[in-house]
Design a protein around this motif. Structure first.
Motif, PDB file in Angstrom:
ATOM      1  N   LEU A   1      -5.386  -2.385   1.929  1.00 39.89           N
ATOM      2  CA  LEU A   1      -4.282  -2.599   1.000  1.00 39.89           C
ATOM      3  C   LEU A   1      -4.676  -2.744  -0.465  1.00 39.89           C
ATOM      4  CD1 LEU A   1      -2.203  -5.168   3.102  1.00 39.89           C
ATOM      5  CD2 LEU A   1      -1.829  -2.697   2.904  1.00 39.89           C
TER       6      LEU A   1
ATOM      7  N   ARG B   1       0.330   1.287   0.224  1.00 41.46           N
ATOM      8  CA  ARG B   1       1.717   0.966  -0.122  1.00 41.46           C
ATOM      9  C   ARG B   1       2.421   2.185  -0.705  1.00 41.46           C
ATOM     10  NH1 ARG B   1       3.895  -2.942  -4.925  1.00 41.46           N
ATOM     11  NH2 ARG B   1       3.641  -0.975  -6.044  1.00 41.46           N
TER      12      ARG B   1
ATOM     13  N   GLY C   1      -2.597  -7.407  -2.009  1.00 45.53           N
ATOM     14  CA  GLY C   1      -1.515  -6.440  -2.068  1.00 45.53           C
ATOM     15  C   GLY C   1      -0.371  -6.835  -2.968  1.00 45.53           C
TER      16      GLY C   1
END
Length: 518
Positions: free
Chosen positions: A217, A223, A464
């Protein structure tokens, strides 16, 4: 043909997540594939073990199983067993509790966070009350010090899978909201079926620690893919669809039909859906399926999909069973074959719809939260990143069985995101709360690890997330039925310390508990 890459998905391949695939000739795949098909008939959709390498959530050590020793060292501050810097390395890792994030990342917003674990025993379908998992409430208060309202798109990430989806309930300032669900691709990797020394990539390798989540991440690429578009597999293909089946089922209950042909593997790639076996020998291919008898719990849709140069002439032959052995040919097996030209996207759509209609209605619906488009997109990502058309194909998918991709897209671990708007008023604040049941990390009963009976929970403070957290706290409630076996939080329930401030420079916290036997 492979080098031309006619589909628009090259950007999905991440060399850091995959190894160079081993060239393996699978002349005997027909035998284990036929066995897997038979197991599927017996077990229905119980493919969780085969797909993940071990059941997640309950697994071999279900709630109420025997407990054992933690096997950790002593924590000098808390006087309780401690598994070291990261805690116990559990055989089944459930993933950490991840912090709230925003899409826009405004510098003017700050945040305070409180994560609460509630260990009140849950009620289970058999009527017994056991301690397994915890109710987690992750609350973040966003502060706006400017003179104007700030509206952001909040993202709440959590580890899970489609088939075992536990959707957090979200409130903003106490009012329930209905967030959109976005799914990241398969989060794990691949490993050898022969053990650490093997070179093949036949088995899945799920994420096993918070550090692996960090590697997944921290760059933001995962993402971005989760929030982006699905790969467009618009390559032209030729489809051979088999239907109108006939076979002497009264005499041969496992009557099988095989289609045989030869290809130039540099010019032609073959995918199948609804087939049970395959045999390779140089350019020779033989694909087979149990002739539908109206009783087996498997699809009657049989698709042979050709990408690249067409197969030309082929031979159909009936056999007594899925072994397709010489000397066991039989008459009376027949079908109709329809040839058409379409795209790989259209074929995947057709196969996914057939799978969902037959097996996936409990997980995939048009209303969601896991929609057909989401499931189909996950299968497309597997095909683009790890299938035969990839720059780094995995042996697990080298035989082109679309069935495997579609099934495993339901069970594979991934990070999912809840997406919803939040307005933080000028000079004020807004509270975002995400509440959900969290499965623990654990070791399988009978594993001999010495950690059977422990339940592990991880929290990460900033992984993240772009939010500027100024404070984070962790709180435990309803501890009457559990004891702490390891931690690095600093809880001391015997002294009344069940809420602690977290060091924002420390990335990871862990907690290990053991249910108290009555």
């Amino acid at each position: 043909m492979r080098a031309e890459r006619l589909f628009r998905a090259l950007g999905l391949v991440d060399a850091a997540l995959v190894e160079e695939a081993l060239a393996v000739r699978r002349q005997d795949w027909k035998r284990w594939a036929a066995l897997a098909a038979c197991l599927a008939l017996v077990m229905g959709l119980g493919f969780g073990w085969l797909a993940s390498g071990g059941f997640r959530g309950y697994g071999g050590m279900a709630p109420g199983a025997d407990t054992g020793s933690s096997g950790g060292v002593m924590d000098g501050d808390a006087g309780i067993p401690d598994g070291g810097e990261d805690g116990v390395a559990f055989l089944s890792y459930a993933g950490p509790v991840l912090p709230l994030d925003t899409l826009e990342n405004p510098a003017e917003l700050t945040a305070e966070r409180t994560v609460t674990w509630d260990f009140a025993p849950g009620a289970y379908p058999d009527g017994e009350r056991r301690q397994w998992g915890a109710e987690v409430t992750d609350a973040s208060i966003l502060h706006n010090g400017t003179e104007e309202d700030i509206t952001v798109t909040a993202l709440y990430p959590f580890a899970g899978s489609f088939a075992e989806l536990v959707l957090p309930a979200v409130t903003v300032n106490g009012e329930a909201v209905e967030p959109a669900l976005c799914a990241g691709p398969y989060a794990g990797g691949f490993q050898s079926a022969a053990g650490p020394e093997g070179a093949d990539t036949l088995n899945l390798a799920g994420l096993s620690s918070w550090r692996e989540y960090r590697a997944l991440l921290e760059s933001g690429a995962y993402r971005e893919q989760a929030l982006g578009d699905d790969p467009a597999l618009d390559s032209p293909v030729t489809v051979y669809e088999f239907s109108d089946f006939e076979a002497p089922h009264g005499e041969y209950q496992a009557a099988t039909q095989a289609v045989s042909f030869s290809i130039d593997s540099e010019r032609t790639t073959v995918f199948t859906y609804g087939f049970n076996g395959c045999e390779w020998d140089g350019g020779f291919r033989r694909y087979s399926y149990f002739v539908p008898d109206g009783m087996r719990r498997e699809t009657e849709r049989k698709l042979l999909v050709v990408w690249g140069e067409d197969i030309g002439e082929y031979t159909l032959q009936g056999y007594q069973d899925g072994g397709c052995d010489r000397g066991e040919e039989i008459d009376g097996v027949s079908c109709s074959v329809t040839r058409r030209e379409t795209t790989l996207d259209a074929v995947l759509d057709l196969a996914c719809r057939d799978f969902v209609e037959r097996y996936g209605k409990d997980w995939v619906t048009e209303e969601g939260p896991v929609t057909f488009a989401m499931h189909r997109g996950a299968a497309a990502e597997l095909l683009a990143q790890y299938g035969p058309l990839s720059d780094a194909p995995m042996d697990r998918y080298a035989d082109g069985r679309l069935d495997d991709l579609i099934q495993e897209a339901l069970r594979q671990e991934r990070v999912l995101y809840l997406r919803f708007p939040v307005t933080v008023p000028a000079g004020g604040s807004a509270e975002v709360t995400c509440a959900f049941w969290k499965a623990p990390s654990y070791d399988f009963g009978g594993s001999g690890s010495g950690n059977e009976g422990l339940q592990g929970y991880d929290l990460v403070t900033k992984l993240g997330s772009s939010l500027a957290f100024t404070r984070q706290r962790a709180t435990l409630v309803n501890l009457e039925n559990v004891e702490i076996a390891g931690q690095n939080f600093g809880f001391e329930p015997d002294s009344g310390i069940t809420s602690v401030e977290l060091d924002l420079e420390r990335e990871h916290y862990y907690l290990e508990i053991r249910p108290i036997e009555e």
